[in-house]
Design a protein around this motif. Structure first.
Motif, PDB file in Angstrom:
ATOM      1  N   TYR A 107      33.150  49.952  36.847  1.00 20.84           N
ATOM      2  CA  TYR A 107      33.563  48.559  36.761  1.00 20.84           C
ATOM      3  C   TYR A 107      34.386  48.360  35.495  1.00 20.84           C
ATOM      4  O   TYR A 107      34.161  49.020  34.487  1.00 20.84           O
ATOM      5  CB  TYR A 107      32.357  47.613  36.702  1.00 20.84           C
ATOM      6  N   THR A 108      35.304  47.421  35.565  1.00 19.36           N
ATOM      7  CA  THR A 108      36.026  46.987  34.389  1.00 19.36           C
ATOM      8  C   THR A 108      35.426  45.656  33.970  1.00 19.36           C
ATOM      9  O   THR A 108      35.251  44.759  34.807  1.00 19.36           O
ATOM     10  CB  THR A 108      37.533  46.821  34.683  1.00 19.36           C
ATOM     11  N   ILE A 109      35.100  45.536  32.706  1.00 20.92           N
ATOM     12  CA  ILE A 109      34.487  44.305  32.206  1.00 20.92           C
ATOM     13  C   ILE A 109      35.607  43.376  31.745  1.00 20.92           C
ATOM     14  O   ILE A 109      36.407  43.733  30.882  1.00 20.92           O
ATOM     15  CB  ILE A 109      33.483  44.593  31.078  1.00 20.92           C
ATOM     16  N   VAL A 110      35.662  42.216  32.371  1.00 19.96           N
ATOM     17  CA  VAL A 110      36.712  41.234  32.091  1.00 19.96           C
ATOM     18  C   VAL A 110      36.074  39.876  31.825  1.00 19.96           C
ATOM     19  O   VAL A 110      34.883  39.689  32.040  1.00 19.96           O
ATOM     20  CB  VAL A 110      37.702  41.133  33.282  1.00 19.96           C
ATOM     21  N   GLY A 111      36.877  38.925  31.387  1.00 20.02           N
ATOM     22  CA  GLY A 111      36.387  37.559  31.217  1.00 20.02           C
ATOM     23  C   GLY A 111      36.119  36.931  32.575  1.00 20.02           C
ATOM     24  O   GLY A 111      36.631  37.387  33.605  1.00 20.02           O
ATOM     25  N   SER A 112      35.339  35.886  32.589  1.00 21.39           N
ATOM     26  CA  SER A 112      34.952  35.249  33.854  1.00 21.39           C
ATOM     27  C   SER A 112      36.154  34.756  34.648  1.00 21.39           C
ATOM     28  O   SER A 112      36.116  34.705  35.876  1.00 21.39           O
ATOM     29  CB  SER A 112      33.983  34.095  33.598  1.00 21.39           C
ATOM     30  N   ALA A 113      37.250  34.432  33.972  1.00 24.30           N
ATOM     31  CA  ALA A 113      38.431  33.906  34.646  1.00 24.30           C
ATOM     32  C   ALA A 113      39.090  34.925  35.565  1.00 24.30           C
ATOM     33  O   ALA A 113      39.727  34.565  36.544  1.00 24.30           O
ATOM     34  CB  ALA A 113      39.457  33.429  33.618  1.00 24.30           C
ATOM     35  N   GLU A 114      38.946  36.211  35.270  1.00 28.93           N
ATOM     36  CA  GLU A 114      39.608  37.212  36.098  1.00 28.93           C
ATOM     37  C   GLU A 114      38.638  38.140  36.823  1.00 28.93           C
ATOM     38  O   GLU A 114      39.043  39.148  37.401  1.00 28.93           O
ATOM     39  CB  GLU A 114      40.622  38.012  35.281  1.00 28.93           C
ATOM     40  N   PRO A 117      34.635  41.144  41.789  1.00 30.71           N
ATOM     41  CA  PRO A 117      33.806  42.312  42.084  1.00 30.71           C
ATOM     42  C   PRO A 117      34.392  43.226  43.171  1.00 30.71           C
ATOM     43  O   PRO A 117      34.192  44.425  43.142  1.00 30.71           O
ATOM     44  CB  PRO A 117      32.480  41.702  42.548  1.00 30.71           C
ATOM     45  N   PHE A 118      35.148  42.649  44.102  1.00 36.44           N
ATOM     46  CA  PHE A 118      35.739  43.461  45.161  1.00 36.44           C
ATOM     47  C   PHE A 118      36.824  44.392  44.614  1.00 36.44           C
ATOM     48  O   PHE A 118      37.166  45.387  45.242  1.00 36.44           O
ATOM     49  CB  PHE A 118      36.296  42.581  46.275  1.00 36.44           C
ATOM     50  N   GLU A 119      37.391  44.046  43.456  1.00 41.00           N
ATOM     51  CA  GLU A 119      38.381  44.904  42.800  1.00 41.00           C
ATOM     52  C   GLU A 119      37.747  45.696  41.654  1.00 41.00           C
ATOM     53  O   GLU A 119      38.446  46.315  40.855  1.00 41.00           O
ATOM     54  CB  GLU A 119      39.540  44.066  42.248  1.00 41.00           C
ATOM     55  N   GLY A 120      36.421  45.649  41.544  1.00 45.56           N
ATOM     56  CA  GLY A 120      35.738  46.393  40.495  1.00 45.56           C
ATOM     57  C   GLY A 120      35.808  45.740  39.133  1.00 45.56           C
ATOM     58  O   GLY A 120      35.613  46.402  38.115  1.00 45.56           O
ATOM     59  N   LYS A 121      36.070  44.432  39.099  1.00 43.45           N
ATOM     60  CA  LYS A 121      36.151  43.704  37.830  1.00 43.45           C
ATOM     61  C   LYS A 121      34.963  42.750  37.754  1.00 43.45           C
ATOM     62  O   LYS A 121      34.835  41.854  38.583  1.00 43.45           O
ATOM     63  CB  LYS A 121      37.453  42.909  37.749  1.00 43.45           C
ATOM     64  N   ILE A 122      34.101  42.974  36.760  1.00 46.72           N
ATOM     65  CA  ILE A 122      32.926  42.108  36.621  1.00 46.72           C
ATOM     66  C   ILE A 122      33.038  41.278  35.353  1.00 46.72           C
ATOM     67  O   ILE A 122      33.594  41.713  34.351  1.00 46.72           O
ATOM     68  CB  ILE A 122      31.598  42.905  36.652  1.00 46.72           C
ATOM     69  N   SER A 123      32.478  40.098  35.421  1.00 49.42           N
ATOM     70  CA  SER A 123      32.511  39.154  34.306  1.00 49.42           C
ATOM     71  C   SER A 123      31.640  39.640  33.154  1.00 49.42           C
ATOM     72  O   SER A 123      30.556  40.192  33.367  1.00 49.42           O
ATOM     73  CB  SER A 123      32.003  37.791  34.778  1.00 49.42           C
ATOM     74  N   ASN A 124      32.117  39.398  31.946  1.00 45.40           N
ATOM     75  CA  ASN A 124      31.321  39.719  30.763  1.00 45.40           C
ATOM     76  C   ASN A 124      30.041  38.883  30.712  1.00 45.40           C
ATOM     77  O   ASN A 124      29.131  39.191  29.955  1.00 45.40           O
ATOM     78  CB  ASN A 124      32.144  39.514  29.483  1.00 45.40           C
ATOM     79  N   ASP A 125      29.962  37.840  31.543  1.00 39.03           N
ATOM     80  CA  ASP A 125      28.759  37.007  31.610  1.00 39.03           C
ATOM     81  C   ASP A 125      27.747  37.532  32.624  1.00 39.03           C
ATOM     82  O   ASP A 125      26.633  37.009  32.719  1.00 39.03           O
ATOM     83  CB  ASP A 125      29.127  35.563  31.991  1.00 39.03           C
ATOM     84  N   SER A 126      28.119  38.538  33.420  1.00 40.34           N
ATOM     85  CA  SER A 126      27.219  39.062  34.453  1.00 40.34           C
ATOM     86  C   SER A 126      26.081  39.859  33.812  1.00 40.34           C
ATOM     87  O   SER A 126      26.234  40.405  32.716  1.00 40.34           O
ATOM     88  CB  SER A 126      27.985  39.956  35.428  1.00 40.34           C
TER      89      SER A 126
END
Length: 158
Positions: A107-114, A117-126
């Protein structure tokens, strides 16, 4: 006055939001206005489901425009040089294995705005990201998720 929420994101994430905003303002907004005009021509607005549907869509579009404008205005771009390469942080991709014998997940850890999960990007708030941030390759960490607790081992950080 309350402090506005900051939205950490990559430059690419901000550009994606700006493109969506532009699309909503220049194309979608006009389409919805046209739908409302057509629906009005059908007569009695009190029993006009086309009109109600168009007005609901208009409210959604305007709400999304406001949300995107706020996110873009309060964006904090994560610079590549702000990230240390050996620690899980915002903007980094992390690969881990669920213990004892799970599959690798990346997973790539990104901000909630971007987050997507279907693209492998999870929110830093998860819950997963919160457990991984600040950790290094080889660390074994308990991760509490809505589905229960699991233990993972970090195998790679990019």
């Amino acid at each position: 006055m309350a402090t506005e929420k900051i939205f950490p994101m990559t430059q690419a994430g901000k550009e994606k939001l700006e493109q969506e905003l532009e699309q909503l303002k220049t194309v979608k907004r006009k389409e919805v206005v046209e739908r409302i005009k057509i629906a009005r021509s059908f007569g009695d607005l009190s029993e006009n489901s086309e009109y109600d549907s168009a007005k609901e869509e208009q409210a959604f579009v305007e709400g999304r425009i406001t949300t995107l404008e706020n996110m873009i205005r309060n964006a904090k771009i994560i610079e590549e040089d702000e990230m240390t390469s050996d620690v899980v942080s915002l903007g980094r991709s992390v690969t881990f294995i669920e213990l004892p014998d799970g599959e690798e997940e990346t997973y790539t850890i990104v901000g909630s705005a971007e987050a997507d999960p279907f693209e492998g990007k999870i929110s830093n708030d998860s819950p997963i990201a919160k457990s991984l941030i600040g950790r290094k390759v080889g660390d074994e960490i308990p991760v509490v998720t809505p589905g229960g607790e699991m233990k993972v081992r970090i195998v790679e950080i990019k």
